[in-house]
Design an enzyme around this catalytic site. Sequence first.
Site, PDB file in Angstrom:
ATOM      1  CG  HIS A 241      35.465  26.222  17.139  1.00  0.00           C
ATOM      2  ND1 HIS A 241      35.210  27.003  18.234  1.00  0.00           N
ATOM      3  CD2 HIS A 241      34.486  25.288  17.104  1.00  0.00           C
ATOM      4  CE1 HIS A 241      34.103  26.572  18.838  1.00  0.00           C
ATOM      5  NE2 HIS A 241      33.647  25.526  18.166  1.00  0.00           N
TER       6      HIS A 241
ATOM      7  CG  HIS B  10      37.332  27.020  21.347  1.00  0.00           C
ATOM      8  ND1 HIS B  10      37.692  25.808  20.806  1.00  0.00           N
ATOM      9  CD2 HIS B  10      36.025  26.913  21.692  1.00  0.00           C
ATOM     10  CE1 HIS B  10      36.646  25.007  20.836  1.00  0.00           C
ATOM     11  NE2 HIS B  10      35.621  25.650  21.358  1.00  0.00           N
TER      12      HIS B  10
ATOM     13  CE  LYS C 241      27.427  29.237  23.682  1.00  0.00           C
ATOM     14  NZ  LYS C 241      27.246  27.839  24.058  1.00  0.00           N
TER      15      LYS C 241
HETATM   16  N1  ARG Z   1      29.394  23.344  17.621  1.00  0.00           N
HETATM   17  C1  ARG Z   1      30.042  22.275  18.313  1.00  0.00           C
HETATM   18  C2  ARG Z   1      31.094  22.817  19.265  1.00  0.00           C
HETATM   19  O1  ARG Z   1      31.584  23.891  19.080  1.00  0.00           O
HETATM   20  C3  ARG Z   1      30.700  21.283  17.390  1.00  0.00           C
HETATM   21  C4  ARG Z   1      29.763  20.525  16.504  1.00  0.00           C
HETATM   22  C5  ARG Z   1      30.305  19.214  16.099  1.00  0.00           C
HETATM   23  N2  ARG Z   1      29.453  18.482  15.237  1.00  0.00           N
HETATM   24  C6  ARG Z   1      28.378  17.788  15.574  1.00  0.00           C
HETATM   25  N3  ARG Z   1      27.681  17.219  14.639  1.00  0.00           N
HETATM   26  N4  ARG Z   1      28.027  17.641  16.831  1.00  0.00           N
HETATM   27  O2  ARG Z   1      31.465  22.141  20.196  1.00  0.00           O
END
Ligand code: ARG
Length: 578
Positions: free
Chosen positions: A144, A141, A138
Site C-alpha cells: 500500500h 502493508h 486490515k
Molecule cells: N484494496 C485492494 C488491496 O488492498 C486494492 C484495490 C485496488 N483497486 C481496485 N480497483 N481493485 O488489495
Amino acid sequence: MACLFRRSIAAQLSRVLGISTEKLIPVVSAVPVSKKQQTLDFQVSVNSLLTNGYLKLGSNVQSQAKDLSEKLICDHVITEIAVGQRSINFKVNRSLLAEIVVQEVFKKGSKFGIVSELFSGYPCKRVIVEFSSPNIAKKFHAGHLRSTIIGNFIANLKQALGNHVIRMNYLGDWGLQFGLLGAGFQLFGSEEKLNANPLQHLFEVYVEVNKLAEDREDIQKAAQEFFKKLEHGEKQSVALWEHFRTISIEEYEKIYQRLGVHFDEYSGESLYQVKAQELLQLIDQRGLLKKTKQGVGVVDLSPTGDLSVYAKVVRSDGTSLYMTRDIAAAAHRMEKYNFDKMIYVTAKEQCTHFEQLFEVLKILGFNWSERCQHVSFGIVKGMKTRKGDVVFLEDVLNEARSRMLQNMAASKTTKELEDPASTAEKVGVAALIVQDFKGPLLSDYEFDWDRVLQSQGDTGVYLQYTHARLHSLQRQCGRGEERQFNPDCLQDPQAIALLQHLLRYDEVLHQVSEDLQPRHLVNYLIMLSRLASIAHRTLHIKGSLPEVATARLLLFKGISAVLANGMKLLGITPVEKM
Ligand code: ARG
C-alpha cells in the site's frame, strides 16, 4: 528546453534530407553526461535515422551518415559536427549554451523541461489515477505504501503535463471482514480506544475476532449475521460501519498529509453493492453469465468458449465479488468523469485481476476499456520497524523520522533548525521514495533502513542534502534577483557539465511520461546532485571576481530550482536547511 539547439540541428538536417524540421527534432538528443568531461553536446543516432527511414538500410549506413554529416554546416549555434560510431555528434556554441540554458531555467520556472517541443503534440486529458486503496481494519502493508507513492508520482506527473487529474482512493471497505469487525466490536470494542487510535483499535478487534472465529461457530454466525444486516441496509449496523469508515478516513488523511499526498475522492468497494447486482443482470441479459460446476457465476474468457479461463463474478449465494465491484466501479467512473485514461496502481499480484477486468469490460461492449491501464510493481521484503512488523503506515513514517533525527543530531546545522522533527520527516520520506523509485517498478527489493538513510550515494537524503546546501549558498552569497550575467564566466568544465546535463531534462521527463518509470528521473537528479557537488567544491563564489560570482551563483540557483522541481514531481518536499 534546448529549443534553439535542437531546432538548429534539426534545421540543418532538414535542409539536407528534405524532411521538415519538426519531424526531425525528436531524433536529436542531448548526450548523457558522465563523470568524464565531454566535449559533445548533442547527437543524432544512426539508428534513429534508420528507424525513421531517413537513411537507407544496407551495409553502407556508416558512410551514408558520413556523407550526411559532411553536408551539414557549422554556424553561430553549431560549432562542431563530427561523425562518430553510429552517430553524428554536435558541439554547440558554449557561450550560447550558458546563456540560453540559464535563461530558460528562470524563464520557465516550474515548467522548465515541460514546456518543450518534445511535448508539443502532447494531448491534455482527463485522467483518473487510482492508488493507495487500503483495506479498512486490515494491515497497511508495504504494498500500500508503494501504491501510495507511485500513484502520487504518476498523478503529479500527469498534472504537471497539463492533464486534468482525479486522484482516487478506492478503499477496501466492504466484505465479510466488516461482518467480523461488527461482531467483534460488539464483543470487545471500546468507543474510547476507537476515538483515541481508530486504526489501531479496529485492527486489534479484527485480529482478535478472527482468532476467535477460527474455532467458534457462534462467532462465525454472528459475523455472517452482521454482514447480512449490512447488505440489507439495517440502520444500526450501517451506522456502525459508517462510523468505522469515517474515522478510518480521517486517520488515513492525517498520515497521507505527512507524506504530502492528497485525494480528490475517497471511493470504495461499498459504493458498488447495488451497481454490482445491476451489472450482473446486464451480464446475464447478454447471455454472458456462465456457471462453473461449483455453481460460481463467471464470464468466459477462453478463446474457444470452453471455460478454460474465466473471471468469477458472482458467488453461489448470489453475492458479488471483488471483480464484480471493480467492473461496476469502472463503468460508474466512466459515466461520472468520462475519463480519457484511468490508471490503477497495485502490486503485480493483481496483474491477472486487472487483465481480466479490462477484458470483461471489453466483452461487455465498453470500448473505453482500452483507456484503462494497470501500473504494477514488485514486492518489498523485510520492511520492519524497531517494534517489529509494519502494520500501519504511521509506523513507517515515525521510524523514518526518528532514525533521521538521530542521524541529523550529529550535524551542526541541525541545532539551528526551527523544527528538526519536521525536517527529519521530509528527509525521511525522501529517503523512502528514492529507495523505492531507484529500480524498475516491477522489481522486488529488500528493505534496509541503513541503506535507505545513507547520506551519500543514490539516496533521497543525498538529494535533500544537496538541495539544502545549494540554498545555504544562496543565503550566504545571495545577491537579490539579478538575472544578468556574463555567459563567458560559466565555461569551466564543471559548469559546462551541469549545463549539458540540464539540456537533457526534458528528454528525461519525456521518457518518464512514456513508460511511467520514475527511475529515469531519480537517476537524473542524483547525477545532477553529483555534478552540483563537484561544481560547488571547485567553482567558488567568495573571493571570485564579482562578474564570475554572479554567474556562478545564478547557475547554482538554477540547479537548485530544477532539483526542487524534479523532487516535487517525485513527491518529495525539498528542505532548505538540514
Ligand atoms: N484494496 C485492494 C488491496 O488492498 C486494492 C484495490 C485496488 N483497486 C481496485 N480497483 N481493485 O488489495
